[in-house]
Write a protein that holds these residues in place. Structure first.
Motif, short mmCIF file in Angstrom:
data_model
loop_
_atom_site.label_atom_id
_atom_site.label_comp_id
_atom_site.label_asym_id
_atom_site.label_seq_id
_atom_site.Cartn_x
_atom_site.Cartn_y
_atom_site.Cartn_z
N TRP A 206 5.46 5.38 -9.17
CA TRP A 206 6.21 4.14 -8.98
C TRP A 206 5.26 2.95 -8.84
N GLN A 209 3.62 2.14 -12.18
CA GLN A 209 4.51 1.46 -13.10
C GLN A 209 4.74 0.02 -12.68
N SER A 213 3.53 -3.19 -14.82
CA SER A 213 4.60 -4.11 -15.24
C SER A 213 4.28 -5.55 -14.83
#
Length: 350
Positions: A206, A209, A213
Motif C-alpha cells: 500500500w 503504491q 502514485s
C-alpha cells in the motif's frame, strides 16, 4: 484514476532520488512491528527459559533466607531488582535494537536534521482534516480493524485450547505447568507473527503504491527534467564518460575477432576486419595510440590475431573514424597484408 490521467508517467530515477533526499521514502510501521514480534518469539524460545530458571533460583534463595537476620529488606530489594533487570534488559534491548535496524534499513540510513525543525504547515486545519479523512487514514482504520479481529481470533483460539487442557494438568508439578504455559505463549506468538507478517506485506504494498502514485510525473515535468539533465554540465560530463567507456569496451571486443592489427609498431595500432563473403572493403574496428595501442596489441596476442608492423599504413589509417572502410588508395597494401595473414594461417594449419 484521475490522478493517473493527470500524471501518466512513472517517476524517474532522478525524481525518486530527490524524494528520498527530501525524506520521502518507503516506510512501513507494520514491518517494524513484525520485526519486533519476530525477535520477541525468538527470545522466548532461546533466552527466556534459561533466564527464567536462573531468576527462579534467585527468588527461591531469597524466600529460603527470608527469616535470616543477615538478609535485610534493602538487600532483598536490590537482589530482586538486579534479577528483574537481567531478565528484562536483554529481552527489551534485543527487540528495540532489531526494530531500530529495520527502520534504518527501510530509510536507507537516511538522516535529515531538517525534519526536526518545526513546520507551520503541519498545523494547518485543512491538511489535518485531509489526513483524517484521506485514503491513508481509511487504510489505517481497516488495518486496525483487521488486526484486532485476527489477533482476537488467535487469542480466543489459544485460550479455548488452554481451558480444554486445564483439567488434564491438575496435579502436575510447577515446572511442568510453567513449561506448558511457555509452550502456549510461543504458539500464540508464532500465530500472531504470521498474522503480522501478512499485515506488514499489505502495508508495504500500500505504501509503495501510494508513494509511486504521488511521485508520478506529467509530460511537462518529464520534459523539464530532461532539459535540466541535458543542461547540467555534470550530467553531460558523466553521460559523455559513460558513452566513451562503452565505446572503448565495444572496440576492445571487436579486436578479439579482427582479421589483422596494423602497428607503428609501438605508438599506433589499428585493427582491421575483412569478410571474404562480403563485397565490402576491410573496415577499421579498433584503433589506439600509446597505452590503448598496447592494450590492443596485448588483446590481439591473447586471441591469436596477427599483428603486422607497417608504420606508414598505421599512421594513415589512425585518423579515420571507427567502422569505416579503408580508402581506395590503401587497398593494395592492405590486400597484401591480409594475403600474408592468410598464408601464415594456412601454414600453421598444415
Amino acid at each position: 484514476m484521475a490522478e493517473s490521467e493527470e500524471k501518466p508517467y512513472a517517476p524517474s530515477a532522478r525524481r525518486l532520488e530527490q524524494a528520498r533526499e527530501e525524506g520521502n521514502v518507503l516506510f512501513s510501521r507494520e514491518a517494524i512491528s513484525a520485526a519486533m514480534l519476530l525477535v520477541a518469539v525468538l527470545m522466548m524460545v532461546a533466552f527466556v527459559p534459561a533466564s527464567a530458571a536462573r531468576q527462579g533460583a534467585i527468588l527461591r534463595g531469597l524466600m529460603l533466607h527470608a527469616g535470616d537476620g543477615d538478609l535485610s529488606p534493602q538487600l532483598a530489594m536490590r537482589v530482586s531488582l538486579r534479577a528483574a533487570l537481567t531478565f528484562f534488559l536483554p529481552f527489551g534491548g534485543a527487540v528495540a535494537t532489531f526494530a531500530l535496524a529495520i527502520g534504518l534499513l527501510q530509510t536507507g540510513f537516511l538522516f535529515r536534521l531538517s525534519a526536526l525543525a518545526p513546520d507551520p504547515g503541519r498545523l494547518s486545519p485543512m491538511k489535518g482534516l485531509s489526513r483524517i479523512l484521506g485514503a491513508s487514514a481509511l487504510m489505517d482504520a481497516l488495518k486496525s480493524i483487521g488486526k484486532c479481529a485476527a489477533f482476537g481470533a488467535i487469542m480466543f483460539w489459544q485460550a479455548r485450547s488452554l481451558l480444554h487442557e486445564s483439567a488434564s494438568l491438575i496435579g502436575y508439578s510447577l515446572p511442568i505447568l510453567l513449561a506448558r504455559l511457555m509452550h502456549a505463549i510461543v504458539q500464540v506468538g508464532a500465530a500472531l507473527l504470521c498474522a503480522q507478517i501478512v499485515f506488514a506485506g499489505i502495508d508495504i504494498l500500500w505504501n509503495w503504491q501510494r508513494r509511486v502514485s504521488k511521485l508520478r510525473m506529467t509530460l511537462q515535468e518529464v520534459k523539464e527534467e530532461y532539459r535540466q539533465m541535458e543542461g547540467d554540465p555534470h550530467i553531460k560530463g558523466r553521460l559523455k564518460q559513460m558513452r566513451a567507456r562503452l565505446a572503448r569496451q565495444r572496440m576492445m571486443e571487436a579486436v578479439k575477432t579482427a582479421t589483422v592489427v596494423v602497428t607503428n609498431p609501438t605508438h599506433y595500432a589499428v585493427a582491421l576486419m575483412y569478410d571474404q563473403k562480403s563485397p565490402s572493403a576491410p573496415r577499421i574496428v579498433a584503433k589506439g595510440v600509446d597505452d590503448v595501442a598496447a592494450r590492443i596489441r596485448d588483446l590481439a596476442r591473447r586471441n591469436n590475431v596477427p599483428i603486422m608492423p607497417n608504420p606508414p599504413l598505421a599512421r594513415a589509417l589512425f585518423p579515420l573514424p571507427l567502422d569505416t572502410e579503408i580508402p581506395i588508395e590503401h587497398f593494395r597494401i592492405v590486400a597484401a597484408i591480409i594475403a600474408q595473414v592468410w598464408r601464415i594461417k594456412r601454414g600453421m594449419n598444415r
